[in-house]
Design an enzyme around this catalytic site. Sequence first.
Site, PDB file in Angstrom:
ATOM      1  N   LYS A 127       5.902 -24.705  27.668  1.00  0.00           N
ATOM      2  CA  LYS A 127       6.850 -24.122  26.713  1.00  0.00           C
ATOM      3  C   LYS A 127       7.531 -25.229  25.922  1.00  0.00           C
ATOM      4  O   LYS A 127       7.668 -25.153  24.700  1.00  0.00           O
ATOM      5  CB  LYS A 127       7.894 -23.330  27.503  1.00  0.00           C
ATOM      6  CG  LYS A 127       8.615 -22.292  26.734  1.00  0.00           C
ATOM      7  CD  LYS A 127       9.477 -21.510  27.717  1.00  0.00           C
ATOM      8  CE  LYS A 127      10.315 -20.498  27.053  1.00  0.00           C
ATOM      9  NZ  LYS A 127      11.253 -19.871  27.989  1.00  0.00           N
ATOM     10  N   THR A 141      24.374 -14.587  32.395  1.00  0.00           N
ATOM     11  CA  THR A 141      25.245 -13.529  32.909  1.00  0.00           C
ATOM     12  C   THR A 141      25.344 -13.678  34.427  1.00  0.00           C
ATOM     13  O   THR A 141      24.347 -13.536  35.136  1.00  0.00           O
ATOM     14  CB  THR A 141      24.673 -12.149  32.521  1.00  0.00           C
ATOM     15  OG1 THR A 141      24.555 -12.118  31.099  1.00  0.00           O
ATOM     16  CG2 THR A 141      25.581 -11.026  32.980  1.00  0.00           C
ATOM     17  N   ARG A 197      21.623  -9.171  20.841  1.00  0.00           N
ATOM     18  CA  ARG A 197      20.590  -8.166  21.112  1.00  0.00           C
ATOM     19  C   ARG A 197      19.249  -8.771  20.765  1.00  0.00           C
ATOM     20  O   ARG A 197      19.116  -9.406  19.713  1.00  0.00           O
ATOM     21  CB  ARG A 197      20.797  -6.927  20.234  1.00  0.00           C
ATOM     22  CG  ARG A 197      22.032  -6.137  20.571  1.00  0.00           C
ATOM     23  CD  ARG A 197      22.406  -5.221  19.433  1.00  0.00           C
ATOM     24  NE  ARG A 197      22.763  -5.982  18.235  1.00  0.00           N
ATOM     25  CZ  ARG A 197      23.018  -5.451  17.033  1.00  0.00           C
ATOM     26  NH1 ARG A 197      22.937  -4.150  16.871  1.00  0.00           N
ATOM     27  NH2 ARG A 197      23.331  -6.209  16.007  1.00  0.00           N
ATOM     28  N   LYS A 250      31.688  -9.338  30.165  1.00  0.00           N
ATOM     29  CA  LYS A 250      30.264  -9.247  29.821  1.00  0.00           C
ATOM     30  C   LYS A 250      29.597  -8.095  30.574  1.00  0.00           C
ATOM     31  O   LYS A 250      28.907  -7.258  29.993  1.00  0.00           O
ATOM     32  CB  LYS A 250      29.598 -10.591  30.158  1.00  0.00           C
ATOM     33  CG  LYS A 250      28.099 -10.569  30.242  1.00  0.00           C
ATOM     34  CD  LYS A 250      27.460 -10.332  28.887  1.00  0.00           C
ATOM     35  CE  LYS A 250      25.966 -10.056  29.051  1.00  0.00           C
ATOM     36  NZ  LYS A 250      25.241 -10.024  27.830  1.00  0.00           N
ATOM     37  N   ASN A 277      28.076  -4.360  28.891  1.00  0.00           N
ATOM     38  CA  ASN A 277      26.735  -3.799  29.080  1.00  0.00           C
ATOM     39  C   ASN A 277      26.772  -2.500  29.880  1.00  0.00           C
ATOM     40  O   ASN A 277      26.023  -1.570  29.610  1.00  0.00           O
ATOM     41  CB  ASN A 277      25.810  -4.818  29.763  1.00  0.00           C
ATOM     42  CG  ASN A 277      25.173  -5.755  28.743  1.00  0.00           C
ATOM     43  OD1 ASN A 277      25.438  -5.658  27.547  1.00  0.00           O
ATOM     44  ND2 ASN A 277      24.320  -6.653  29.201  1.00  0.00           N
ATOM     45  N   GLY A 306      16.925   9.784  23.987  1.00  0.00           N
ATOM     46  CA  GLY A 306      15.481   9.620  24.116  1.00  0.00           C
ATOM     47  C   GLY A 306      15.038   9.547  25.562  1.00  0.00           C
ATOM     48  O   GLY A 306      15.722  10.051  26.461  1.00  0.00           O
ATOM     49  N   CYS A 362      18.364  -6.631  30.243  1.00  0.00           N
ATOM     50  CA  CYS A 362      19.800  -6.798  30.502  1.00  0.00           C
ATOM     51  C   CYS A 362      20.469  -5.590  31.144  1.00  0.00           C
ATOM     52  O   CYS A 362      21.073  -5.713  32.212  1.00  0.00           O
ATOM     53  CB  CYS A 362      20.511  -7.129  29.206  1.00  0.00           C
ATOM     54  SG  CYS A 362      19.802  -8.581  28.426  1.00  0.00           S
ATOM     55  N   ARG A 375       9.948  -5.878  29.089  1.00  0.00           N
ATOM     56  CA  ARG A 375      10.623  -5.791  30.379  1.00  0.00           C
ATOM     57  C   ARG A 375      11.428  -4.491  30.492  1.00  0.00           C
ATOM     58  O   ARG A 375      12.182  -4.163  29.592  1.00  0.00           O
ATOM     59  CB  ARG A 375      11.545  -7.010  30.594  1.00  0.00           C
ATOM     60  CG  ARG A 375      10.745  -8.266  30.953  1.00  0.00           C
ATOM     61  CD  ARG A 375      11.628  -9.465  31.087  1.00  0.00           C
ATOM     62  NE  ARG A 375      12.157  -9.899  29.805  1.00  0.00           N
ATOM     63  CZ  ARG A 375      13.058 -10.863  29.656  1.00  0.00           C
ATOM     64  NH1 ARG A 375      13.530 -11.484  30.715  1.00  0.00           N
ATOM     65  NH2 ARG A 375      13.481 -11.206  28.453  1.00  0.00           N
TER      66      ARG A 375
HETATM   67  C1  UGA Z   1      21.966  -5.607  25.197  1.00  0.00           C
HETATM   68  C2  UGA Z   1      23.354  -5.572  24.531  1.00  0.00           C
HETATM   69  O1  UGA Z   1      23.327  -4.637  23.438  1.00  0.00           O
HETATM   70  C3  UGA Z   1      23.743  -6.977  24.021  1.00  0.00           C
HETATM   71  O2  UGA Z   1      25.067  -6.931  23.484  1.00  0.00           O
HETATM   72  C4  UGA Z   1      23.705  -7.968  25.197  1.00  0.00           C
HETATM   73  O3  UGA Z   1      23.981  -9.289  24.777  1.00  0.00           O
HETATM   74  C5  UGA Z   1      22.312  -7.958  25.804  1.00  0.00           C
HETATM   75  O4  UGA Z   1      21.996  -6.612  26.255  1.00  0.00           O
HETATM   76  C6  UGA Z   1      22.299  -8.908  26.967  1.00  0.00           C
HETATM   77  O5  UGA Z   1      23.028  -8.686  27.937  1.00  0.00           O
HETATM   78  O6  UGA Z   1      21.621  -9.936  26.893  1.00  0.00           O
HETATM   79  P1  UGA Z   1      19.449  -5.658  24.312  1.00  0.00           P
HETATM   80  O7  UGA Z   1      19.128  -5.139  25.678  1.00  0.00           O
HETATM   81  O8  UGA Z   1      18.722  -6.832  23.792  1.00  0.00           O
HETATM   82  O9  UGA Z   1      21.020  -5.985  24.201  1.00  0.00           O
HETATM   83  O10 UGA Z   1      19.187  -4.471  23.232  1.00  0.00           O
HETATM   84  P2  UGA Z   1      19.957  -3.135  22.797  1.00  0.00           P
HETATM   85  O11 UGA Z   1      19.834  -3.014  21.332  1.00  0.00           O
HETATM   86  O12 UGA Z   1      21.304  -3.058  23.390  1.00  0.00           O
HETATM   87  O13 UGA Z   1      19.042  -1.990  23.464  1.00  0.00           O
HETATM   88  C7  UGA Z   1      18.944  -1.759  24.860  1.00  0.00           C
HETATM   89  C8  UGA Z   1      18.184  -0.463  25.106  1.00  0.00           C
HETATM   90  O14 UGA Z   1      18.983   0.662  24.711  1.00  0.00           O
HETATM   91  C9  UGA Z   1      16.883  -0.350  24.322  1.00  0.00           C
HETATM   92  O15 UGA Z   1      15.879   0.227  25.160  1.00  0.00           O
HETATM   93  C10 UGA Z   1      17.228   0.604  23.183  1.00  0.00           C
HETATM   94  O16 UGA Z   1      16.129   1.317  22.675  1.00  0.00           O
HETATM   95  C11 UGA Z   1      18.200   1.524  23.887  1.00  0.00           C
HETATM   96  N1  UGA Z   1      19.102   2.242  22.969  1.00  0.00           N
HETATM   97  C12 UGA Z   1      19.959   1.586  22.168  1.00  0.00           C
HETATM   98  C13 UGA Z   1      19.052   3.635  22.939  1.00  0.00           C
HETATM   99  O17 UGA Z   1      18.270   4.259  23.694  1.00  0.00           O
HETATM  100  N2  UGA Z   1      19.878   4.314  22.089  1.00  0.00           N
HETATM  101  C14 UGA Z   1      20.750   3.665  21.290  1.00  0.00           C
HETATM  102  O18 UGA Z   1      21.502   4.374  20.547  1.00  0.00           O
HETATM  103  C15 UGA Z   1      20.790   2.278  21.314  1.00  0.00           C
END
Ligand code: UGA
Length: 434
Positions: free
Chosen positions: A35, A123, A151, A201, A205, A250, A257, A320
């Site tokens: 990497k 985290t 995100r 944090k 989440n 959904g 995360c 994941r």
């Molecule tokens: C999440 C948090 O949103 C971030 O703020 C945080 O930094 C990150 O975890 C982390 O701890 O590292 P992430 O998992 O990358 O970010 O993506 P999200 O956009 O939050 O989506 C998480 C899941 O929720 C996805 O499967 C998405 O499709 C789902 N989701 C999101 C829904 O089913 N409905 C929604 O309205 C929004």
Amino acid sequence: MNIMVVGTGYVGLVQGACLAHLGHRVACVDVNQQKVAALQRGEVPFFEPGLPELVSEGIESGRLSFHVALQDAVDAVEHPDIVSVAVPTPRSDDGSCDLSAVESVCRELGGIVDKTLLVIKSTVPPGVRSKVREWLGNDKIGIASNPEFLREGKSVQDFFHPERIVIGAEKASDAEFIRRAHEGIDAPVFVMSVESAQLAKYAANTMLASRLALVNEIANIADAVCADIKDVEAVLGSDPRIGSKFLRTGAGFGGSCFPKDVLALADVAKQKECESLLIQPIIETNDRQPLKFVEKFGDVSGKKIAVWGLAFNKETDDVRESPALVIVRELVKRGAEVSVYDPEAMESAKKELGEAVNYAESMTAALEGADMLAVLTEWPQFASADWEAVKSALKTTDIFDGKNFLPRERLEEIGFDVHGMGLCAKHERRPHAS
Ligand code: UGA
């Protein structure tokens, strides 16, 4: 400033490249030699919009370098003002947070760096500060926390335009140091204790995950009572106390995360003898959701199913904890022949699904000979597909929308039957004309 970032995953690499863009001298370290070699050539090992450009810019400017050994990184920045630890903290089998990577970094660092500020970006559960101090074995190293809220798929944008910067520190001067590292970013800064920052944090989440789990359960109730969740979502979102963001229902949420952090917080509560009755079921209800979605397909034995979308979210190649993988595996288990396509996640999905499915080269190729279509990641190109062509290609009119995001009314006009979580049939949705 001279900054070392340990760990070049989504969090560390984005942080390193963005800090270099802000003008800092940054040395990134990762134990994975391949990497590091790829990064030294400017190749980013995962899909993240905007990141390759920032990595190339950092290398060309001489401000960003990549190393395997901690000592080499210490030398590259002469002496680090800040060492940011962004190594993985995965879920252990019992749900607790596995801190072994943090431990090994701290143990090594304590022996080679004399005086610096260790900023925990990974985290980690509130309360690990005393362990970190013990692992470092060096009282001259300060300990702070600067949790990330990026995100996947939007992490570069989130780094430069965050909702907030959270700093947990032992000393006000350490907090000020971290604030200075973020100079140039316009966001509210919250300064607090290390433990408060770490809990904040997990709380963020867990709040987001609980909201999704709850609204998905309401979608299941909508199914049971012939209500339409899209109308319910609109009503909920119009109340400013609830808000309209993060309400999309959904077949469950995924990613590296939410599931891990929710379980880790439940474990912290248990360890501290204030066990929560609410937190653990967030994950139990979410684990059920993809299987409830599969029930909607009826008997799939001998059917050919096209699947668009495997990544847990759009704009990422990360699969994941993706509900899409659970759904695909279940369809195969029930006797379906499945053809999958994702614009970015084919390679990562192959590692998980192996020979169980056919891998199509395009959205159109996945449809060949298919009875029905399931759309499982909200990539915008799926919503704007040529639906007339999809209609000609499919043997039935059934579309299964695992993210409740397709333009349902348009698809219904073309003659499709759209099945999602809590989406009731067209004739039951609106008051009749007479
Ligand atoms: C999440 C948090 O949103 C971030 O703020 C945080 O930094 C990150 O975890 C982390 O701890 O590292 P992430 O998992 O990358 O970010 O993506 P999200 O956009 O939050 O989506 C998480 C899941 O929720 C996805 O499967 C998405 O499709 C789902 N989701 C999101 C829904 O089913 N409905 C929604 O309205 C929004």
